[in-house]
Design an enzyme around this catalytic site. Structure first.
Site, PDB file in Angstrom:
ATOM      1  N   ALA A  52      71.481  13.596  33.260  1.00 47.70           N
ATOM      2  CA  ALA A  52      71.210  14.584  34.313  1.00 47.70           C
ATOM      3  C   ALA A  52      69.980  14.167  35.115  1.00 47.70           C
ATOM      4  O   ALA A  52      69.163  13.376  34.663  1.00 47.70           O
ATOM      5  CB  ALA A  52      70.967  15.971  33.709  1.00 47.70           C
TER       6      ALA A  52
ATOM      7  N   THR B 138      71.482  24.361  32.047  1.00 44.07           N
ATOM      8  CA  THR B 138      70.095  24.810  31.959  1.00 44.07           C
ATOM      9  C   THR B 138      69.892  26.294  32.237  1.00 44.07           C
ATOM     10  O   THR B 138      70.703  26.928  32.936  1.00 44.07           O
ATOM     11  CB  THR B 138      69.249  24.005  32.972  1.00 44.07           C
TER      12      THR B 138
ATOM     13  N   TYR C 263      66.896  21.926  41.665  1.00 42.92           N
ATOM     14  CA  TYR C 263      67.373  21.492  40.353  1.00 42.92           C
ATOM     15  C   TYR C 263      68.378  22.490  39.780  1.00 42.92           C
ATOM     16  O   TYR C 263      69.491  22.131  39.388  1.00 42.92           O
ATOM     17  CB  TYR C 263      66.196  21.313  39.393  1.00 42.92           C
TER      18      TYR C 263
ATOM     19  N   LYS D 228      72.512  22.024  39.141  1.00 42.30           N
ATOM     20  CA  LYS D 228      73.153  22.224  37.836  1.00 42.30           C
ATOM     21  C   LYS D 228      74.229  23.321  37.923  1.00 42.30           C
ATOM     22  O   LYS D 228      75.290  23.204  37.303  1.00 42.30           O
ATOM     23  CB  LYS D 228      72.114  22.579  36.781  1.00 42.30           C
TER      24      LYS D 228
END
Length: 288
Positions: free
Chosen positions: A59, A100, A124, A128
């Site tokens: 990732a 996450t 971020y 995700k």
């Protein structure tokens, strides 16, 4: 069982590799081993290996850098994830993907359920979240997403090792006390990923160690355990500060504790351990 792990150098990939035994063969595929940008090449590479499951432990995780590097964050966390899901679908292989707590805004005030509305605060988390969405658009039949948080290991760079270094070189530290979550030992997460693959778990689930902490609580525990194990020579003051005292390019969720009930129901064989006990286990291993 043969498992292909996408990723080689990261904490999770390393921990999964340590689980290898007579009943589990682990093949970690790094950048030089697999081409995530090409579905055609990726299909050939995975087909040749013929795994029983694929675990994606790769990732783009540089939370602050992602704010000015959106293209690469989306490529690694969404586009390439979609390619993996498509290839696994073509080959009818179970696909386990790690996500996450950053997909949540952090204002709920109670543990987030897997089906709670997501609202990422930064690039971020958004990348995700986009990856998760793409997986279930392409291959819901045999895909499992495990959301986690605050991951650390004896391998690689992480909060625990950074704190130990600073505690041995600085006269005092200031650590944020108003961001609340759950630390997670990567060894336990590795076991969770493998068990999810073995038992064909599908859907979105949450996995962290038990208990709740702030980064300040986490740091205090690290110092206490390090002193008891002789990893530090002396105690230093640790000061609690707020997020406002330490501005960063990316916003973090203030509260991102994850509800793990669905994971426990899906995999009762996986014991959840309190984060402080897991921290001690990791630090004992680190101390040798």
């Amino acid at each position: 069982m043969k498992v292909a792990v996408i990723g080689r150098s990261g904490q999770l990939a390393w921990e999964i590799q340590q689980l290898q035994d007579a009943e589990l063969a682990v093949f970690c595929l790094g950048r030089n081993d697999v081409d995530l940008s090409s579905p055609v090449k990726l299909t050939e590479q995975i087909k040749l290996l013929a795994p029983d499951a694929v675990i994606n432990a790769s990732a783009y995780t540089a939370v602050d850098t992602a704010e000015s590097d959106q293209e690469n964050a989306l490529k690694l966390n969404c586009e390439y994830v979609g390619n993996l899901a498509s290839v696994c679908k073509k080959l009818a292989i179970p696909f386990i993907h790690v996500s996450t707590d950053f997909v949540f805004q952090g204002d709920k005030g109670s543990p987030y359920l897997p089906d709670d509305a997501i609202s990422p605060l930064g690039v971020y988390g958004a990348s995700k979240a986009a990856g998760e969405k793409l997986i279930f658009e392409l291959y819901p039949q045999k895909s499992c997403v495990l959301r986690t948080s605050w991951v650390y290991s004896t391998h690689g760079n992480n909060f625990v090792k950074t704190m130990l270094k600073l505690m041995s070189t600085k006269p005092e530290l200031s650590v944020i006390s108003d961001q609340i979550g759950s630390p997670t030992y990567a060894k336990g997460l590795a076991i969770a990923c493998v068990e999810a693959a073995k038992h064909y778990v599908t859907g979105i689930h949450h996995y962290t160690d038990n208990g709740v902490a702030s980064w300040y609580d986490f740091a205090v525990a690290i110092q206490e355990i390090a002193l008891s194990l002789g990893m530090l020579e002396k105690e230093i003051p640790i000061n609690a500060i707020t997020t406002a005292d330490y501005p960063t390019p990316a916003k973090r969720p203030h509260y991102s504790v994850l509800d793990k009930s669905s994971f426990v129901n899906a995999l009762p064989c996986c014991e959840l351990v309190h984060w402080r006990k897991q921290l001690e286990n990791m630090m004992r291993e680190l101390a040798g």
